[in-house]
Design a protein around this motif. Sequence first.
Motif, short mmCIF file in Angstrom:
data_model
loop_
_atom_site.label_atom_id
_atom_site.label_comp_id
_atom_site.label_asym_id
_atom_site.label_seq_id
_atom_site.Cartn_x
_atom_site.Cartn_y
_atom_site.Cartn_z
N GLY A 25 0.80 -1.22 0.00
CA GLY A 25 0.00 0.00 0.00
C GLY A 25 0.83 1.27 0.00
O GLY A 25 0.47 2.26 0.65
N LEU A 26 1.92 1.27 -0.76
CA LEU A 26 2.87 2.39 -0.70
C LEU A 26 2.64 3.46 -1.76
O LEU A 26 3.20 4.55 -1.66
N LEU A 27 1.85 3.15 -2.79
CA LEU A 27 1.63 4.10 -3.86
C LEU A 27 0.13 4.26 -4.14
O LEU A 27 -0.62 3.28 -4.07
N PRO A 28 -0.31 5.46 -4.51
CA PRO A 28 -1.72 5.65 -4.87
C PRO A 28 -2.05 4.94 -6.18
O PRO A 28 -1.18 4.69 -7.02
N LEU A 29 -3.33 4.65 -6.38
CA LEU A 29 -3.80 3.93 -7.55
C LEU A 29 -3.41 4.63 -8.84
O LEU A 29 -3.08 3.97 -9.84
N LEU A 46 14.56 6.21 -16.36
CA LEU A 46 13.74 5.01 -16.45
C LEU A 46 14.45 3.83 -15.80
O LEU A 46 13.81 2.97 -15.19
N TYR A 47 15.78 3.79 -15.91
CA TYR A 47 16.55 2.77 -15.20
C TYR A 47 16.63 3.08 -13.71
O TYR A 47 16.60 2.16 -12.88
N GLN A 48 16.71 4.33 -13.35
CA GLN A 48 16.74 4.70 -11.94
C GLN A 48 15.42 4.38 -11.24
O GLN A 48 15.39 4.18 -10.02
N LEU A 49 14.35 4.31 -12.00
CA LEU A 49 13.04 3.99 -11.43
C LEU A 49 13.06 2.68 -10.65
O LEU A 49 12.47 2.57 -9.58
N PHE A 50 13.75 1.68 -11.19
CA PHE A 50 13.82 0.39 -10.49
C PHE A 50 14.39 0.56 -9.09
O PHE A 50 13.84 0.06 -8.11
N TYR A 51 15.50 1.27 -8.98
CA TYR A 51 16.15 1.42 -7.68
C TYR A 51 15.33 2.28 -6.73
O TYR A 51 15.34 2.06 -5.51
N LEU A 52 14.59 3.23 -7.26
CA LEU A 52 13.70 4.02 -6.39
C LEU A 52 12.54 3.16 -5.88
O LEU A 52 12.11 3.32 -4.73
N LEU A 53 12.05 2.25 -6.70
CA LEU A 53 11.02 1.33 -6.24
C LEU A 53 11.57 0.40 -5.16
O LEU A 53 10.88 0.09 -4.17
N ASN A 60 10.20 0.19 -1.30
CA ASN A 60 9.80 -1.05 -0.62
C ASN A 60 10.63 -1.33 0.63
O ASN A 60 10.14 -1.97 1.56
N LEU A 61 11.87 -0.87 0.63
CA LEU A 61 12.73 -1.11 1.79
C LEU A 61 12.53 -0.08 2.90
O LEU A 61 12.54 -0.40 4.09
N PHE A 62 12.34 1.19 2.49
CA PHE A 62 12.41 2.28 3.47
C PHE A 62 11.14 3.12 3.58
O PHE A 62 11.07 4.01 4.44
N GLY A 63 10.15 2.89 2.71
CA GLY A 63 8.87 3.54 2.91
C GLY A 63 8.57 4.73 2.00
O GLY A 63 9.27 4.99 1.02
N LYS A 64 7.53 5.47 2.36
CA LYS A 64 6.89 6.43 1.47
C LYS A 64 7.69 7.70 1.19
O LYS A 64 7.25 8.53 0.39
N SER A 65 8.83 7.86 1.81
CA SER A 65 9.64 9.04 1.51
C SER A 65 10.12 9.04 0.06
O SER A 65 10.57 10.08 -0.45
N TYR A 66 10.02 7.90 -0.62
CA TYR A 66 10.45 7.80 -2.01
C TYR A 66 9.31 7.93 -3.01
O TYR A 66 9.52 7.83 -4.22
N VAL A 67 8.09 8.17 -2.53
CA VAL A 67 6.93 8.25 -3.42
C VAL A 67 7.08 9.38 -4.43
O VAL A 67 6.83 9.21 -5.63
N ASN A 68 7.48 10.56 -3.98
CA ASN A 68 7.57 11.71 -4.88
C ASN A 68 8.58 11.48 -6.00
O ASN A 68 8.35 11.87 -7.14
#
Length: 289
Positions: free
Chosen positions: A164-168, A260-267, A271-279
């Motif tokens: 439940g870490l990202l909005p729909l 687009l490649y950095q997107l993987f590591y941000l995801l 998943n590891l550290f929580g919603k601070s990475y949503v933006n």
Amino acid sequence: MVQMHSMLSKAIQTYFDTSEIITWKQVYGGDINESFYIRTASGSYFIKIQTAPPPCFFHSEKSGLDTIRLTKTISVPNVFHVYEDGEVGCLILEWISGKKTEQAAEKLGNLLALMHNHTGEKFGFANNGYIGKLPQPNQWLDSWIDYYRTCRLQPQIRLAEEKGLLPLSIFKKLNKLMQELEQWIPEKPKASLLHGDLWSGNWMAGENGEPYLIDPSVFYGHDEFELAFTELFGGFPAGFYHAYQEVNPLSKDYEDRKELYQLFYLLVHLNLFGKSYVNAVERIVNRYV
């Protein structure tokens, strides 16, 4: 701690070094394992221990280090022993000690490029692995786009959804993006051997500034994927990139797909550290969708 000292002593003396233990101490820096430095009359060792590790966690790390070592390009610590029984895992490595310098970083860039020139016939890897403590599925695929979609993005997106870490709205855009990857990503670049988790904390300098790679999550993939992550959180000087491109120049399209490649590591960090990475995830998704 007395019990831990006894266990470490037994592990070393049982399997490869029967000499007297002179000193030992706990060392810090990671958030997954307990780590220790031990010096005996014969050598110095770095030991990682984890209670109830995921299946084959340390064996996966050993496999990655062994694979990099076989390229005879960039150094990795020697592996002396690995043990896992479900209740506890232990990895005993060569102790590496030195100082990171501009020259060491430049040599790292040069040697990493040489490692990336070791290629496979397909994308992926024979064994599943881990990125941090998250499972990292692997298989062999002919298409880099298919591999990046099914073995990298999809597992992280699915996990973020379960947590439940990202909005729909962002999930819908992510799913759309995964169907349009061919607009930015080549289907069949050379399948380079990659470290897979190369941030500034996953390389060290040994004697005379010799660079070493540690904590790999290896697979064969697009070399730009590796370089994109090195830029995500900083920590690599300009000389690293200059030395890299002297051996292995990046494509003129690299900047278009880097995020687009950095997107993987941000995801992964989401998943590891929580919603601070949503933006950060949302910003990249909105750039491409």
